[in-house]
Design an enzyme around this catalytic site. Structure first.
Site, PDB file in Angstrom:
ATOM      1  N   VAL A 172       0.849  -1.186   0.000  1.00 37.18           N
ATOM      2  CA  VAL A 172       0.000   0.000   0.000  1.00 37.18           C
ATOM      3  C   VAL A 172       0.888   1.240   0.000  1.00 37.18           C
ATOM      4  O   VAL A 172       1.823   1.345   0.794  1.00 37.18           O
ATOM      5  CB  VAL A 172      -0.937   0.018   1.222  1.00 37.18           C
ATOM      6  N   LYS A 173       0.585   2.138  -0.922  1.00 34.64           N
ATOM      7  CA  LYS A 173       1.251   3.443  -0.962  1.00 34.64           C
ATOM      8  C   LYS A 173       0.306   4.463  -0.345  1.00 34.64           C
ATOM      9  O   LYS A 173      -0.811   4.659  -0.821  1.00 34.64           O
ATOM     10  CB  LYS A 173       1.575   3.827  -2.409  1.00 34.64           C
TER      11      LYS A 173
END
Length: 264
Positions: A172-173
């Site tokens: 996840v960014k």
């Protein structure tokens, strides 16, 4: 986890468990923004210091030498622009077969939690994960983009990141924020820190990256705060020192100054 999935993740996340990704995908909705008018010139001096690049298929084919490329995270969502009605109204713009043709290590897609298109973007992520798992390609979910940048607090980012992980994203960014440890605790997959708009000083970037790493992020996915810096090579080397050498912000700033002056 299948061998192919493990191998692709290992090419992105280094042996120390950390990573430094450089995104140059901004043109897919912003066009030729400052310092990204010619992506090949922007990327060329940074490639020795990045672990992977986040990029669209068009710019990859036209601006990156296949003989010198770093691992690729392929941007596969799109279909909107800054001139359109709503940036959140994205779809999947490149297939998993295209990612395989381009030898991508991962694919990236934005999700828009809290918008009118939340449902569509989250189902896009779920469908992409299904395809990625079929072919052994990890999916990176990008949270809180576009107008949702205004919601960068721990409650919103925790919610968005956890939903992305629940739907199967392998990475996840998301954005650094106050109480960032809450975002990390609530997300069972690795988090990389996004940069957002360029900040007022390079040292501020070094500080929030250092703090985010200390609180559990595995690395960064920073674009404008690197290549819009007046000395992008000095900046990426300073960030690399924090991420891969456990440097403090002060030590990283010293390296930045030495590279800028030609002393390192």
């Amino acid at each position: 986890m299948d061998w192919g999935m493990q191998n692709r993740l290992a090419r992105l996340i280094q042996a120390d468990g950390r990573c430094l990704f450089v995104p140059v995908d901004h043109g897919y909705f912003q066009g030729p923004i400052k310092k990204l008018e010619d992506p090949s010139k922007t990327l060329e001096p940074l490639l020795p210091y990045t672990d992977a690049i986040f990029i669209t298929r068009g710019v990859l084919r036209s601006c990156v030498d296949p003989a010198r490329a770093k691992p690729i995270i392929l941007r596969v969502s799109g279909g909107t622009s800054i001139f359109g009605k709503d940036l959140a109204h994205e779809g999947i713009a490149a297939s998993m077969e295209e990612a395989i043709r381009l030898n991508a290590c991962a694919v990236g897609i934005s999700v828009f939690v809290g918008t009118d298109y939340e449902h569509d973007s989250l189902l896009n992520l779920a469908r992409l994960v299904d395809e990625g798992e079929r072919y052994g390609i990890p999916v990176m979910a990008v949270t809180a983009v576009g107008r949702e940048l205004r919601k960068r607090d721990a409650r919103y980012l925790s919610l968005s990141s956890r939903i992305a992980a629940e739907l199967g994203a392998r990475i996840v960014k998301t954005y650094y924020c106050e109480r960032f440890e809450r975002v990390i605790r609530g997300c069972p997959v690795p988090i990389v820190i996004a940069g957002g708009p360029k900040v007022s000083s390079g040292f501020e970037v070094l500080q929030f990256v250092y703090d985010g790493i200390q609180k559990g992020a595995i690395g960064v996915n920073l674009g404008r705060n690197i290549w819009q810096n007046e000395h992008p090579v000095a900046m990426i080397r300073a960030l690399r020192a924090i991420i891969h050498e456990n440097a403090t912000p002060e030590q990283a700033q010293e390296l930045y100054d030495n590279v800028k002056s030609g002393a390192a």
